[in-house]
Design a protein around this motif. Structure first.
Motif, PDB file in Angstrom:
ATOM      1  N   THR A   1       0.839  -1.198   0.000  1.00 18.32           N
ATOM      2  CA  THR A   1       0.000   0.000   0.000  1.00 18.32           C
ATOM      3  C   THR A   1       0.875   1.251   0.000  1.00 18.32           C
ATOM      4  O   THR A   1       2.095   1.184   0.185  1.00 18.32           O
ATOM      5  N   ASP A   2       0.228   2.392  -0.167  1.00 20.14           N
ATOM      6  CA  ASP A   2       0.955   3.668  -0.118  1.00 20.14           C
ATOM      7  C   ASP A   2       1.504   3.945   1.284  1.00 20.14           C
ATOM      8  O   ASP A   2       2.406   4.773   1.448  1.00 20.14           O
ATOM      9  N   SER A   3       0.954   3.257   2.288  1.00 28.17           N
ATOM     10  CA  SER A   3       1.423   3.421   3.661  1.00 28.17           C
ATOM     11  C   SER A   3       2.476   2.380   4.037  1.00 28.17           C
ATOM     12  O   SER A   3       2.871   2.287   5.197  1.00 28.17           O
ATOM     13  N   GLY A   4       2.904   1.596   3.061  1.00 27.52           N
ATOM     14  CA  GLY A   4       3.859   0.513   3.310  1.00 27.52           C
ATOM     15  C   GLY A   4       3.171  -0.838   3.239  1.00 27.52           C
ATOM     16  O   GLY A   4       1.963  -0.949   3.005  1.00 27.52           O
ATOM     17  N   GLU A   5       3.919  -1.908   3.451  1.00 29.35           N
ATOM     18  CA  GLU A   5       3.351  -3.248   3.401  1.00 29.35           C
ATOM     19  C   GLU A   5       2.520  -3.532   4.652  1.00 29.35           C
ATOM     20  O   GLU A   5       2.919  -3.218   5.765  1.00 29.35           O
ATOM     21  N   VAL A   6       1.355  -4.147   4.425  1.00 32.54           N
ATOM     22  CA  VAL A   6       0.490  -4.590   5.516  1.00 32.54           C
ATOM     23  C   VAL A   6       0.395  -6.108   5.429  1.00 32.54           C
ATOM     24  O   VAL A   6      -0.120  -6.653   4.449  1.00 32.54           O
ATOM     25  N   LYS A   7       0.893  -6.775   6.437  1.00 28.98           N
ATOM     26  CA  LYS A   7       0.872  -8.242   6.450  1.00 28.98           C
ATOM     27  C   LYS A   7      -0.560  -8.745   6.574  1.00 28.98           C
ATOM     28  O   LYS A   7      -1.399  -8.135   7.254  1.00 28.98           O
ATOM     29  N   VAL A   8      -0.845  -9.865   5.912  1.00 28.05           N
ATOM     30  CA  VAL A   8      -2.187 -10.453   5.922  1.00 28.05           C
ATOM     31  C   VAL A   8      -2.148 -11.789   6.657  1.00 28.05           C
ATOM     32  O   VAL A   8      -1.335 -12.668   6.332  1.00 28.05           O
ATOM     33  N   ASP A   9      -3.040 -11.958   7.633  1.00 29.40           N
ATOM     34  CA  ASP A   9      -3.136 -13.194   8.403  1.00 29.40           C
ATOM     35  C   ASP A   9      -4.529 -13.803   8.214  1.00 29.40           C
ATOM     36  O   ASP A   9      -5.486 -13.368   8.845  1.00 29.40           O
ATOM     37  N   PRO A  10      -4.672 -14.831   7.342  1.00 30.59           N
ATOM     38  CA  PRO A  10      -5.994 -15.409   7.077  1.00 30.59           C
ATOM     39  C   PRO A  10      -6.386 -16.521   8.041  1.00 30.59           C
ATOM     40  O   PRO A  10      -7.356 -17.235   7.778  1.00 30.59           O
ATOM     41  N   SER A  11      -5.675 -16.716   9.139  1.00 37.70           N
ATOM     42  CA  SER A  11      -5.927 -17.859  10.011  1.00 37.70           C
ATOM     43  C   SER A  11      -7.337 -17.854  10.600  1.00 37.70           C
ATOM     44  O   SER A  11      -7.868 -18.910  10.957  1.00 37.70           O
ATOM     45  N   TRP A  12      -7.991 -16.680  10.679  1.00 43.61           N
ATOM     46  CA  TRP A  12      -9.376 -16.609  11.178  1.00 43.61           C
ATOM     47  C   TRP A  12     -10.297 -17.471  10.333  1.00 43.61           C
ATOM     48  O   TRP A  12     -11.234 -18.097  10.857  1.00 43.61           O
ATOM     49  N   LEU A  13     -10.048 -17.540   9.022  1.00 40.55           N
ATOM     50  CA  LEU A  13     -10.888 -18.352   8.138  1.00 40.55           C
ATOM     51  C   LEU A  13     -10.844 -19.818   8.553  1.00 40.55           C
ATOM     52  O   LEU A  13     -11.877 -20.496   8.596  1.00 40.55           O
ATOM     53  N   ARG A  14      -9.650 -20.298   8.855  1.00 36.05           N
ATOM     54  CA  ARG A  14      -9.497 -21.703   9.249  1.00 36.05           C
ATOM     55  C   ARG A  14     -10.214 -21.965  10.570  1.00 36.05           C
ATOM     56  O   ARG A  14     -10.886 -22.988  10.745  1.00 36.05           O
ATOM     57  N   GLU A  15     -10.100 -21.038  11.510  1.00 38.55           N
ATOM     58  CA  GLU A  15     -10.727 -21.206  12.820  1.00 38.55           C
ATOM     59  C   GLU A  15     -12.248 -21.105  12.725  1.00 38.55           C
ATOM     60  O   GLU A  15     -12.971 -21.902  13.334  1.00 38.55           O
ATOM     61  N   ALA A  16     -12.740 -20.128  11.963  1.00 39.48           N
ATOM     62  CA  ALA A  16     -14.183 -19.896  11.883  1.00 39.48           C
ATOM     63  C   ALA A  16     -14.917 -21.046  11.196  1.00 39.48           C
ATOM     64  O   ALA A  16     -16.089 -21.302  11.496  1.00 39.48           O
TER      65      ALA A  16
END
Length: 256
Positions: free
Chosen positions: A107-122
């Motif tokens: 992004t213009d604000s720098g890299e934002v890490k993505v953590d999709p682990s909520w999908l696995r838990e939900a």
């Protein structure tokens, strides 16, 4: 007097109504969360805020088993959803999940890490290597396939292959046919455009977007307006399903 056959069908239709209500509730919850949201490529990096971020994907560590589970993309794979399909009569999806490595959105604000682990838990979804099909089926009421979840919108064509291709990845011996049953996946490669929604966390200076109990995690590779349209269609389908099951139940079991 109500006979056994009538009671059986009333029971089946009751479960169908409950299933439709459950899925409708999940769909409307996400629609409400996304209503009025505007994705940004310049997010304010404030911990605890709910935000929708879009931008190209950068991959630091590829998703596990990408080389066999996807279509052999030349670019590293950030994340992919998968499902195992039984081709036997009355089959369908018997297991589904998500595999991901370490990836971010640029992004213009720098890299934002993505953590999709909520999908696995939900979705109570297994890791691909640990999947089992004995006692784990997606056909039971309220088990939601992660592959077709309203929280995942990967819209390009799926990669389909014989289950035998991923046999070496799966540690358990599945009670399925590796030659006739199928494995499907949808992947997000590096540099692909991505849209995610969740809660922003800043840990040791690293901004990460993730899901929490209060803020669901959502991932898509399409326009948010297309997502909202899809959610409206899903909601209408579940309303029709509920109404049809209810009316059929009233016909089978008339009021006396």
């Amino acid at each position: 007097m109500v006979d056994v056959v009538e009671l059986f069908w009333v029971g089946i239709l009751s479960l169908l109504c409950l299933y439709a209500v459950y899925r409708l509730t999940n769909t409307l919850r996400l629609y409400h969360v996304l209503f009025g949201v505007s994705p940004t490529e310049s997010p304010d990096l404030v911990t605890g805020s709910s935000v929708a971020i879009q931008g190209p994907v950068t991959v630091n560590k590829e998703a596990p088993h990408s080389s066999v589970a996807t279509d052999g993309s030349e670019s590293p794979i950030a994340v992919y959803v998968w499902r195992i399909l039984s081709t036997s009569p009355g089959g369908g999806s018997v297991a589904s999940g998500v595999e991901f490595g370490s990836f971010a959105i640029d992004t213009d604000s720098g890299e934002v890490k993505v953590d999709p682990s909520w999908l696995r838990e939900a979705h109570d979804a297994p890791i691909l290597s640990k999947v089992r099909t004995d006692g784990y089926t997606l056909t039971v009421p309220f088990r939601v396939s992660l592959y077709t979840s309203p929280y995942v919108h990967i819209v390009h064509e799926a990669t389909t292959m014989a289950l035998a291709r991923v046999n070496d990845v799966i540690e358990a011996e599945l009670n399925l046919s590796p030659d006739t049953d199928r494995f499907e996946s949808k992947a997000i490669p590096e540099n692909a455009p991505l849209l995610v929604f969740g809660e922003l966390l800043i840990d040791a200076g690293t901004p990460t977007i993730r899901g929490t109990d209060d803020t669901p995690f959502f991932i898509a590779n399409c326009d948010l307006n297309a997502v909202r349209s899809n959610l409206r269609r899903r909601a209408l389908y579940y309303v029709i399903l509920f109404t049809g099951a209810l009316l059929l139940g009233l016909v089978i079991l008339p009021m006396e």
